[in-house]
Design a protein around this motif. Structure first.
Motif, PDB file in Angstrom:
ATOM      1  N   THR A   1      -5.123   5.341   5.883  1.00  0.00           N
ATOM      2  CA  THR A   1      -6.147   4.855   5.644  1.00  0.00           C
ATOM      3  C   THR A   1      -6.796   3.442   6.698  1.00  0.00           C
ATOM      4  O   THR A   1      -7.454   3.616   7.823  1.00  0.00           O
ATOM      5  CB  THR A   1      -7.014   5.049   4.335  1.00  0.00           C
ATOM      6  OG1 THR A   1      -6.823   6.162   3.689  1.00  0.00           O
ATOM      7  CG2 THR A   1      -8.429   4.362   4.861  1.00  0.00           C
TER       8      THR A   1
ATOM      9  N   MET B   1       3.516  10.325   8.591  1.00  0.00           N
ATOM     10  CA  MET B   1       3.022   9.493   8.888  1.00  0.00           C
ATOM     11  C   MET B   1       2.363   9.463  10.108  1.00  0.00           C
ATOM     12  O   MET B   1       1.809   9.284  10.681  1.00  0.00           O
ATOM     13  CB  MET B   1       2.995   8.492   7.570  1.00  0.00           C
ATOM     14  CG  MET B   1       2.725   8.269   6.626  1.00  0.00           C
ATOM     15  SD  MET B   1       3.601   6.509   5.503  1.00  0.00           S
ATOM     16  CE  MET B   1       2.793   5.528   5.848  1.00  0.00           C
TER      17      MET B   1
ATOM     18  N   ARG C   1      -1.214   7.213   1.584  1.00  0.00           N
ATOM     19  CA  ARG C   1      -2.425   7.536   1.803  1.00  0.00           C
ATOM     20  C   ARG C   1      -3.286   6.162   2.106  1.00  0.00           C
ATOM     21  O   ARG C   1      -4.018   5.925   3.126  1.00  0.00           O
ATOM     22  CB  ARG C   1      -3.771   7.978   0.064  1.00  0.00           C
ATOM     23  CG  ARG C   1      -4.570   8.455  -0.003  1.00  0.00           C
ATOM     24  CD  ARG C   1      -4.926   9.722  -0.751  1.00  0.00           C
ATOM     25  NE  ARG C   1      -4.981   8.409  -1.472  1.00  0.00           N
ATOM     26  CZ  ARG C   1      -5.786   7.080  -2.350  1.00  0.00           C
ATOM     27  NH1 ARG C   1      -6.718   7.247  -1.775  1.00  0.00           N
ATOM     28  NH2 ARG C   1      -5.565   6.563  -3.381  1.00  0.00           N
ATOM     29  N   GLU C   2      -3.279   4.977   1.350  1.00  0.00           N
ATOM     30  CA  GLU C   2      -4.248   3.552   1.954  1.00  0.00           C
ATOM     31  C   GLU C   2      -3.605   3.059   2.804  1.00  0.00           C
ATOM     32  O   GLU C   2      -4.034   2.357   3.280  1.00  0.00           O
ATOM     33  CB  GLU C   2      -3.569   2.515   0.561  1.00  0.00           C
ATOM     34  CG  GLU C   2      -3.855   2.660  -0.648  1.00  0.00           C
ATOM     35  CD  GLU C   2      -3.690   2.050  -2.033  1.00  0.00           C
ATOM     36  OE1 GLU C   2      -3.896   2.045  -2.293  1.00  0.00           O
ATOM     37  OE2 GLU C   2      -2.074   2.137  -1.945  1.00  0.00           O
TER      38      GLU C   2
ATOM     39  N   GLU D   1       0.718  12.289  11.414  1.00  0.00           N
ATOM     40  CA  GLU D   1      -0.541  12.365  11.772  1.00  0.00           C
ATOM     41  C   GLU D   1      -0.702  11.340  12.855  1.00  0.00           C
ATOM     42  O   GLU D   1      -2.560  11.661  12.898  1.00  0.00           O
ATOM     43  CB  GLU D   1      -0.698  11.755   9.561  1.00  0.00           C
ATOM     44  CG  GLU D   1      -2.391  12.152   9.444  1.00  0.00           C
ATOM     45  CD  GLU D   1      -2.126  11.643   8.057  1.00  0.00           C
ATOM     46  OE1 GLU D   1      -3.979  11.421   8.056  1.00  0.00           O
ATOM     47  OE2 GLU D   1      -1.338  12.027   7.073  1.00  0.00           O
TER      48      GLU D   1
ATOM     49  N   SER E   1       0.015  -0.964   0.144  1.00  0.00           N
ATOM     50  CA  SER E   1       0.128   0.010   0.242  1.00  0.00           C
ATOM     51  C   SER E   1       0.733   1.436  -0.004  1.00  0.00           C
ATOM     52  O   SER E   1       2.160   1.801   0.089  1.00  0.00           O
ATOM     53  CB  SER E   1      -1.149  -0.185   1.235  1.00  0.00           C
ATOM     54  OG  SER E   1      -0.293  -0.317   2.420  1.00  0.00           O
ATOM     55  N   ASP E   2       0.540   2.182  -0.538  1.00  0.00           N
ATOM     56  CA  ASP E   2       1.011   3.093  -0.703  1.00  0.00           C
ATOM     57  C   ASP E   2       0.421   4.225   0.592  1.00  0.00           C
ATOM     58  O   ASP E   2      -0.074   3.491   1.897  1.00  0.00           O
ATOM     59  CB  ASP E   2       0.936   4.444  -1.889  1.00  0.00           C
ATOM     60  CG  ASP E   2      -0.913   5.128  -2.348  1.00  0.00           C
ATOM     61  OD1 ASP E   2      -1.557   4.882  -0.896  1.00  0.00           O
ATOM     62  OD2 ASP E   2      -1.481   5.634  -2.754  1.00  0.00           O
TER      63      ASP E   2
END
Length: 301
Positions: free
Chosen positions: A120, A150, A116-117, A153, A113-114
């Motif tokens: 999420t 990351m 964003r993925e 966030e 996954s990148d």
């Protein structure tokens, strides 16, 4: 129970019977042995272990067994490693019902996954959980990194409290502390970098060879915390050839062989894994035999 987020947290091995079904009795013995040796937490169904061979209900059963054995003496974390987010959320809910104290989570596998993925996915798990979470960072194995931005966030959600740092770059401990101070508790997840990470400021050690040598692992950590660095280093240097067995595709077979030779486990694995054989087995046996022959007398703690 509340979690102190420091110390030695074994990634415990999953035990099987001869027919490859779960051996609950053997797991109770194993988990008890770890707790009696002084570990500070238990992590079940580790993602590089045999979690991939278990169905969801079996993972919950392993976690429930650890909770029953612990009886509140140490926290139990369940590893969340599923191929999709929905199944991860389902597991979190069932594991919480089984009584776990927290979770260790990683990106869904095997999909790469990148950012964003990945975020999420993590946020969906956190939304389903009421317990605290350790973020497992292992770009070497999973090809998905969780970088400092990351982590910044994720820091907005208080459920994310700890990091298992397994990037194989001990410098990231310093970089994480420089960026976040004490916002995250940092655990080293690479056995043969553990003492180095503790010197750089890590709070704990998610350990593998602890399954076969719990007293030695706990001694290294406690001696370090007591400032008895020379004593910790002496044991660590003896331990290194064993710890390097954890940094291997066949870490499960290596650790279970070490457990068997140390007299506190067996070699049974669930296919497609098979016990070590031939020269590969002979090499690991020689390492373990040498370690047992030269096993240090542990100082009083």
């Amino acid at each position: 129970m509340s979690i102190s987020w420091q110390g030695v947290f074994p990634a415990v091995t999953t035990k099987f019977k001869d027919d490859h079904s779960l051996d609950i009795a053997e797991m109770k013995t194993h988990f008890t042995r770890q707790i009696d040796a002084g570990v500070d937490g238990i992590i079940t169904t580790g993602s590089l272990g045999e979690a991939g061979t278990l169905i969801l209900e079996e993972k919950v059963e392993v976690a429930r067994t650890a909770v029953e054995v612990s009886r509140g003496r140490v926290p139990v974390l369940a590893t969340v490693v599923e191929a999709n987010t929905a199944r991860s959320v389902e597991f979190v809910k069932k594991a919480e019902a089984a009584g776990v104290d927290g979770f260790m989570i990683l990106p869904a596998v095997p999909y790469v996954s990148d950012a964003r993925e990945t975020l999420t996915h993590f946020k969906a798990i956190a939304a389903a959980a009421s317990k605290p979470i350790m973020i497992y960072i292992n770009p070497v194995a999973y090809r998905v990194d969780v970088d400092l931005d990351m982590l910044a966030e994720l820091a907005n959600d208080p459920k994310f409290v700890a990091i298992k740092e397994s990037s194989d770059d001990v410098r990231r401990v310093t970089r994480t502390i420089n960026r976040f101070g004490d916002r995250y508790r940092i655990f080293c997840g690479v056995d043969n970098l553990a003492l180095e990470a503790l010197f750089m400021g890590a709070d704990g050690w998610v350990a593998g060879l602890v399954d076969a040598f719990p007293e030695e692992t706990v001694a290294i950590y406690k001696l370090f915390r007591a400032g008895r660095f020379d004593e910790a280093l002496k044991i660590y240097r003896w331990f290194i050839p064993l710890l390097e067995l954890d940094v291997s595709t066949k870490l499960v077979q290596n650790i279970k062989l070490a457990e068997a030779m140390a007299g506190i486990g067996n070699e049974r694995v669930r296919p497609p894994r098979l016990p070590l054989a031939g020269e590969e087995r002979d090499r690991v046996v020689r390492i373990i035999e040498q370690a047992l022959k030269t096993r240090p007398t542990l100082p009083k703690l």
